[in-house]
Design a protein around this motif. Structure first.
Motif, PDB file in Angstrom:
ATOM      1  N   SER A  78       1.762  -0.312  52.079  1.00  0.00           N
ATOM      2  CA  SER A  78       0.657  -1.192  51.674  1.00  0.00           C
ATOM      3  C   SER A  78       0.949  -2.651  51.930  1.00  0.00           C
ATOM      4  CB  SER A  78       0.337  -0.985  50.190  1.00  0.00           C
ATOM      5  OG  SER A  78      -0.040   0.345  49.950  1.00  0.00           O
ATOM      6  N   ASP A  79       2.206  -3.001  52.148  1.00  0.00           N
ATOM      7  CA  ASP A  79       2.585  -4.384  52.437  1.00  0.00           C
ATOM      8  C   ASP A  79       2.094  -5.325  51.343  1.00  0.00           C
ATOM      9  OD1 ASP A  79       3.839  -6.385  53.835  1.00  0.00           O
ATOM     10  OD2 ASP A  79       2.092  -6.839  55.081  1.00  0.00           O
ATOM     11  N   VAL A  80       2.334  -4.940  50.087  1.00  0.00           N
ATOM     12  CA  VAL A  80       1.899  -5.755  48.950  1.00  0.00           C
ATOM     13  C   VAL A  80       3.043  -6.659  48.514  1.00  0.00           C
ATOM     14  CG1 VAL A  80       0.231  -4.076  48.144  1.00  0.00           C
ATOM     15  CG2 VAL A  80       2.583  -3.938  47.339  1.00  0.00           C
ATOM     16  N   GLU A  81       2.674  -7.781  47.921  1.00  0.00           N
ATOM     17  CA  GLU A  81       3.667  -8.720  47.411  1.00  0.00           C
ATOM     18  C   GLU A  81       3.847  -8.590  45.899  1.00  0.00           C
ATOM     19  OE1 GLU A  81       2.530 -12.599  48.610  1.00  0.00           O
ATOM     20  OE2 GLU A  81       2.807 -12.218  50.764  1.00  0.00           O
ATOM     21  N   SER A  82       3.083  -7.713  45.279  1.00  0.00           N
ATOM     22  CA  SER A  82       3.157  -7.565  43.825  1.00  0.00           C
ATOM     23  C   SER A  82       4.172  -6.490  43.449  1.00  0.00           C
ATOM     24  CB  SER A  82       1.772  -7.223  43.260  1.00  0.00           C
ATOM     25  OG  SER A  82       0.831  -8.206  43.592  1.00  0.00           O
ATOM     26  N   ALA A  83       5.388  -6.650  43.934  1.00  0.00           N
ATOM     27  CA  ALA A  83       6.428  -5.657  43.633  1.00  0.00           C
ATOM     28  C   ALA A  83       6.804  -5.667  42.162  1.00  0.00           C
ATOM     29  CB  ALA A  83       7.668  -5.926  44.491  1.00  0.00           C
ATOM     30  N   HIS A  84       6.484  -6.755  41.452  1.00  0.00           N
ATOM     31  CA  HIS A  84       6.819  -6.792  40.026  1.00  0.00           C
ATOM     32  C   HIS A  84       5.996  -5.762  39.248  1.00  0.00           C
ATOM     33  CE1 HIS A  84       3.305  -9.424  40.406  1.00  0.00           C
ATOM     34  NE2 HIS A  84       3.047  -9.134  39.146  1.00  0.00           N
ATOM     35  N   VAL A  85       4.801  -5.416  39.747  1.00  0.00           N
ATOM     36  CA  VAL A  85       3.993  -4.385  39.089  1.00  0.00           C
ATOM     37  C   VAL A  85       4.649  -3.016  39.267  1.00  0.00           C
ATOM     38  CG1 VAL A  85       1.724  -3.302  38.962  1.00  0.00           C
ATOM     39  CG2 VAL A  85       1.915  -5.745  39.470  1.00  0.00           C
ATOM     40  N   LEU A  86       5.135  -2.745  40.468  1.00  0.00           N
ATOM     41  CA  LEU A  86       5.858  -1.493  40.705  1.00  0.00           C
ATOM     42  C   LEU A  86       7.127  -1.428  39.863  1.00  0.00           C
ATOM     43  CD1 LEU A  86       5.506  -1.336  44.608  1.00  0.00           C
ATOM     44  CD2 LEU A  86       4.048  -0.277  42.891  1.00  0.00           C
ATOM     45  N   ALA A  87       7.801  -2.577  39.709  1.00  0.00           N
ATOM     46  CA  ALA A  87       8.987  -2.619  38.848  1.00  0.00           C
ATOM     47  C   ALA A  87       8.617  -2.300  37.402  1.00  0.00           C
ATOM     48  CB  ALA A  87       9.645  -3.995  38.939  1.00  0.00           C
ATOM     49  N   PHE A  88       7.453  -2.786  36.967  1.00  0.00           N
ATOM     50  CA  PHE A  88       7.002  -2.489  35.612  1.00  0.00           C
ATOM     51  C   PHE A  88       6.728  -0.996  35.447  1.00  0.00           C
ATOM     52  CE2 PHE A  88       3.606  -2.033  32.445  1.00  0.00           C
ATOM     53  CZ  PHE A  88       4.231  -2.607  31.346  1.00  0.00           C
ATOM     54  N   GLY A  89       6.143  -0.351  36.492  1.00  0.00           N
ATOM     55  CA  GLY A  89       5.913   1.088  36.430  1.00  0.00           C
ATOM     56  C   GLY A  89       7.208   1.868  36.314  1.00  0.00           C
ATOM     57  N   SER A  90       8.221   1.477  37.077  1.00  0.00           N
ATOM     58  CA  SER A  90       9.521   2.137  36.980  1.00  0.00           C
ATOM     59  C   SER A  90      10.143   1.917  35.603  1.00  0.00           C
ATOM     60  CB  SER A  90      10.456   1.615  38.078  1.00  0.00           C
ATOM     61  OG  SER A  90      11.716   2.241  38.016  1.00  0.00           O
ATOM     62  N   MET A  91       9.959   0.726  35.053  1.00  0.00           N
ATOM     63  CA  MET A  91      10.502   0.443  33.723  1.00  0.00           C
ATOM     64  C   MET A  91       9.820   1.298  32.657  1.00  0.00           C
ATOM     65  SD  MET A  91      10.896  -3.316  31.961  1.00  0.00           S
ATOM     66  CE  MET A  91      11.311  -3.988  33.574  1.00  0.00           C
ATOM     67  N   VAL A  92       8.487   1.478  32.791  1.00  0.00           N
ATOM     68  CA  VAL A  92       7.761   2.334  31.855  1.00  0.00           C
ATOM     69  C   VAL A  92       8.269   3.767  31.944  1.00  0.00           C
ATOM     70  CG1 VAL A  92       5.498   3.328  31.325  1.00  0.00           C
ATOM     71  CG2 VAL A  92       5.706   0.885  31.795  1.00  0.00           C
ATOM     72  N   GLN A  93       8.537   4.240  33.158  1.00  0.00           N
ATOM     73  CA  GLN A  93       9.079   5.585  33.326  1.00  0.00           C
ATOM     74  C   GLN A  93      10.398   5.733  32.582  1.00  0.00           C
ATOM     75  OE1 GLN A  93      10.959   6.504  37.038  1.00  0.00           O
ATOM     76  NE2 GLN A  93      10.319   8.645  36.997  1.00  0.00           N
ATOM     77  N   HIS A  94      11.283   4.771  32.735  1.00  0.00           N
ATOM     78  CA  HIS A  94      12.583   4.854  32.075  1.00  0.00           C
ATOM     79  C   HIS A  94      12.432   4.813  30.554  1.00  0.00           C
ATOM     80  CE1 HIS A  94      16.891   4.400  31.533  1.00  0.00           C
ATOM     81  NE2 HIS A  94      16.649   3.387  30.724  1.00  0.00           N
ATOM     82  N   VAL A  95      11.561   3.958  30.059  1.00  0.00           N
ATOM     83  CA  VAL A  95      11.356   3.870  28.612  1.00  0.00           C
ATOM     84  C   VAL A  95      10.773   5.179  28.072  1.00  0.00           C
ATOM     85  CG1 VAL A  95      10.068   2.677  26.801  1.00  0.00           C
ATOM     86  CG2 VAL A  95      11.151   1.361  28.627  1.00  0.00           C
ATOM     87  N   CYS A  96       9.861   5.802  28.840  1.00  0.00           N
ATOM     88  CA  CYS A  96       9.300   7.085  28.414  1.00  0.00           C
ATOM     89  C   CYS A  96      10.385   8.149  28.340  1.00  0.00           C
ATOM     90  CB  CYS A  96       8.191   7.515  29.363  1.00  0.00           C
ATOM     91  SG  CYS A  96       6.679   6.538  29.225  1.00  0.00           S
ATOM     92  N   MET A 125      13.606  -4.233  39.778  1.00  0.00           N
ATOM     93  CA  MET A 125      13.602  -5.566  39.170  1.00  0.00           C
ATOM     94  C   MET A 125      14.178  -6.592  40.137  1.00  0.00           C
ATOM     95  SD  MET A 125      14.503  -5.055  35.112  1.00  0.00           S
ATOM     96  CE  MET A 125      16.166  -4.524  35.436  1.00  0.00           C
ATOM     97  N   GLY A 126      15.228  -6.198  40.864  1.00  0.00           N
ATOM     98  CA  GLY A 126      15.798  -7.111  41.854  1.00  0.00           C
ATOM     99  C   GLY A 126      14.835  -7.449  42.968  1.00  0.00           C
ATOM    100  N   ILE A 127      13.931  -6.522  43.284  1.00  0.00           N
ATOM    101  CA  ILE A 127      12.948  -6.765  44.346  1.00  0.00           C
ATOM    102  C   ILE A 127      11.782  -7.613  43.848  1.00  0.00           C
ATOM    103  CG2 ILE A 127      11.268  -5.641  45.875  1.00  0.00           C
ATOM    104  CD1 ILE A 127      13.173  -3.269  46.036  1.00  0.00           C
ATOM    105  N   GLY A 128      11.291  -7.306  42.651  1.00  0.00           N
ATOM    106  CA  GLY A 128      10.037  -7.908  42.225  1.00  0.00           C
ATOM    107  C   GLY A 128      10.119  -9.005  41.195  1.00  0.00           C
ATOM    108  N   LEU A 129      11.237  -9.152  40.488  1.00  0.00           N
ATOM    109  CA  LEU A 129      11.307 -10.150  39.416  1.00  0.00           C
ATOM    110  C   LEU A 129      12.188 -11.327  39.826  1.00  0.00           C
ATOM    111  CD1 LEU A 129      11.747  -7.833  36.286  1.00  0.00           C
ATOM    112  CD2 LEU A 129       9.635  -8.601  37.377  1.00  0.00           C
ATOM    113  N   SER A 130      12.009 -12.415  39.117  1.00  0.00           N
ATOM    114  CA  SER A 130      12.834 -13.596  39.362  1.00  0.00           C
ATOM    115  C   SER A 130      14.241 -13.368  38.839  1.00  0.00           C
ATOM    116  CB  SER A 130      12.216 -14.824  38.686  1.00  0.00           C
ATOM    117  OG  SER A 130      12.208 -14.663  37.276  1.00  0.00           O
TER     118      SER A 130
END
Length: 544
Positions: free
Chosen positions: A244-262, A292-297
């Motif tokens: 998709s060539d999206v720049e909002s990788a922080h949203v994908l990082a949030f999805g992965s974080m939700v998976q881990h928390v679940c 997180m390394g890809i999408g967050l500061s």
């Protein structure tokens, strides 16, 4: 004291001795009675042999389980080919094709439920799974190929088919149907055409789908569904990010974080947490750190990792004494989170030292918990820190590099003593390998220190000094082994002395002057002859 008093005291002492003797006889009689009773009880209990393992019924396994799974695929492929041939010959119009697909799914659904009611579970599950696939493919053709309906209704229909698949999986307690539904469900966003895909909508859909199947997996104890759904979510996030060539990788990082928390929440809520699930919990944590390394500061990554470290450490403390598996899982992830934080937030020199301390703490916690997983975690972190120290050369005597080496050697010696004393599995070959590794590290350290101290001298003096230090190190090992009667240490010192001689012959001699060669060989010869005396002073029963 008169005679009557003496007689009275003697009578009292005799009475006391008699009472003690009777007490001892009564205790011995009771122990004998218990022993006889226990022996009679053991003899009276029949020895039940272990149940024999039933042989595999290959006919049933192949005919009832795998035969329908294989041939449902053959049937679907044949239908697709017939469908394509009919289209090429102009027999089927586009509406008829879509109607045929939905009709096929209805027939498969009817036959599948009928087989399930007649207790032909394997065949029925395959037919029901084929019905769900036919529904999704028909909707895909209706939307993507022929444009009969827009994206929103097509997506809604596909979600409805997946909900139906989940209901059928729960209704008939079919893990295979649940896994198939999860696979189809993950693919749905890729089957709906969109010129500007929404990363928020995609992540929300995939995460909700994953949580649903995770709930089913934990509720029904479906281990394959537990693993497959977790893997499929990460695959979907990765593919979407690549295509998709999206720049909002922080949203994908949030999805992965939700998976881990679940996964963490389900771990805490479940009464039993198999150790095999721990691997997936740790794997999703590692993938989350990567996202997180890809999408967050950088600041956000450091803060999140620190929060994970504190949170999991607190969870391990809270579970300590209640559940050993959960305590070990929380402690291991806390150790890895601290490692990731150290590597993210600290510079190279401090990083090595902190990794060694983190690994030492993790290995100490492993001894407290008697946890194999925590030992593996601590060993990996400790070896990573040791590797960074070994690969970094020492340039100054008073430097951070020397401090790192001293901490490495100090913690290594302490851990060696701790594990020999507290960990039953740390015996035999493990002790020997650990001792050899420590001896090698110590030799490398003294070699580097010698190079630093001899830096201002000529090349000949530097080589002579290194050989001399190696010889002294070998002598120390031989003497320590002789004093403590440790055959391994004596052998190690002997091997190092021979290696020093070989180094002098093949590496040092060609580049040294005649005088320096003489000094070197006289010293090595004298040391070798003196040390050979130690082998004669060993105990006779310890023959080499």
């Amino acid at each position: 004291m008169n005679q009557e008093q003496r007689i009275t005291e003697l009578e009292a002492q005799v009475a006391e001795l008699t009472r003690r003797l009777e007490a001892v006889e009564a205790k011995e009689c009771s122990m004998k009675h218990d022993f006889i009773y226990k022996k009679q009880r053991e003899e009276s209990v029949p020895i039940i042999p272990p149940p024999e393992k039933e042989p595999v019924d290959w006919e049933t396994l192949l005919g009832r389980v795998w035969l329908p799974r294989v041939f449902i695929m053959v049937l679907l492929i044949g239908i697709v080919w017939a469908f394509k041939a009919s289209i090429d010959r102009g027999y089927l119009t586009e509406p008829v094709r879509v109607a045929f697909g939905f009709a096929l799914s209805g027939v498969l659904l009817f036959l599948g439920r009928r087989q399930m009611m007649q207790h032909r579970a394997a065949l029925g599950q395959v037919l029901l799974g084929g019905a769900v696939c036919a529904l999704v493919l028909s909707t895909f053709a209706m939307h993507m190929l022929y444009g009969f309906i827009p994206a929103a209704p097509a997506f809604g229909l596909n979600v409805m088919w997946i909900i139906g698949g989940v209901w059928l999986a729960v209704r008939y307690e079919s893990q295979a149907l649940a896994v198939l539904s999860s696979l189809v469900g993950v693919l749905i966003p890729f089957l709906v055409e969109s010129e500007a895909p929404s990363v928020v909508f995609f992540t929300a859909y995939e995460t909700v789908l994953y949580v649903t199947f995770l709930y089913v997996a934990m509720k029904k104890q479906y281990r394959i569904l537990y693993y497959s759904s977790a893997i499929l979510l990460q695959v979907a996030l990765t593919v979407f990010w690549l295509v998709s060539d999206v720049e909002s990788a922080h949203v994908l990082a949030f999805g992965s974080m939700v998976q881990h928390v679940c996964l963490l929440i389900f771990m805490l809520r479940s009464s039993r947490f198999p150790l095999s699930y721990y691997g997936m919990l740790l794997a999703t944590f590692g993938l989350t750190v990567r996202w997180m390394g890809i999408g967050l500061s950088e600041v956000a990554v450091e803060g999140t990792l620190l929060a994970f470290t504190v949170g999991y450490a607190g969870l391990a403390y809270q579970q300590y004494g209640r559940n050993k598996e959960k305590t070990a899982a929380a402690a291991s992830i806390a150790s890895f989170a601290l490692m990731a934080y150290i590597m993210e937030a600290w510079n190279a020199e401090s990083e090595s030292l902190l990794l060694i301390l983190d690994g030492t703490l993790a290995l100490y916690v492993a001894v407290m918990l008697q946890s194999k997983w925590q030992r593996i975690t601590g060993m990996l972190i400790y070896l990573l820190g040791a590797l960074t120290i070994v690969l970094e050369s020492i340039n100054e005597l008073f430097s951070f590099g020397v401090l790192n080496w001293l901490v490495l050697l100090g913690t290594g010696a302490w851990l060696y003593r701790l594990y020999r004393r507290e960990v039953p599995v740390f015996v035999g070959r493990v002790v020997q390998v650990a001792g050899l590794m420590y001896a090698g590290l110590l030799l490398l350290f003294v070699t580097e220190i010698t190079d630093v101290l001899m830096r201002d001298f000529t090349y000949e003096i530097q080589r002579l000094a290194v050989s001399g230090v190696w010889a002294l190190y070998a002598v120390a090992g031989l003497m320590y082994g002789a004093k403590k009667e440790q055959r391994e240490m004596r052998r190690l010192g002997l091997v190092l002395l021979i290696v020093t001689l070989l180094k002098a012959v093949f590496l040092d001699v060609p580049s040294l002057s005649l005088l320096v060669r003489a000094v070197l060989f006289i010293g090595l010869g004298a040391v070798g002859l003196l040390m050979s005396r130690l082998f004669y002073s060993s105990a006779p029963e310890k023959k080499e």
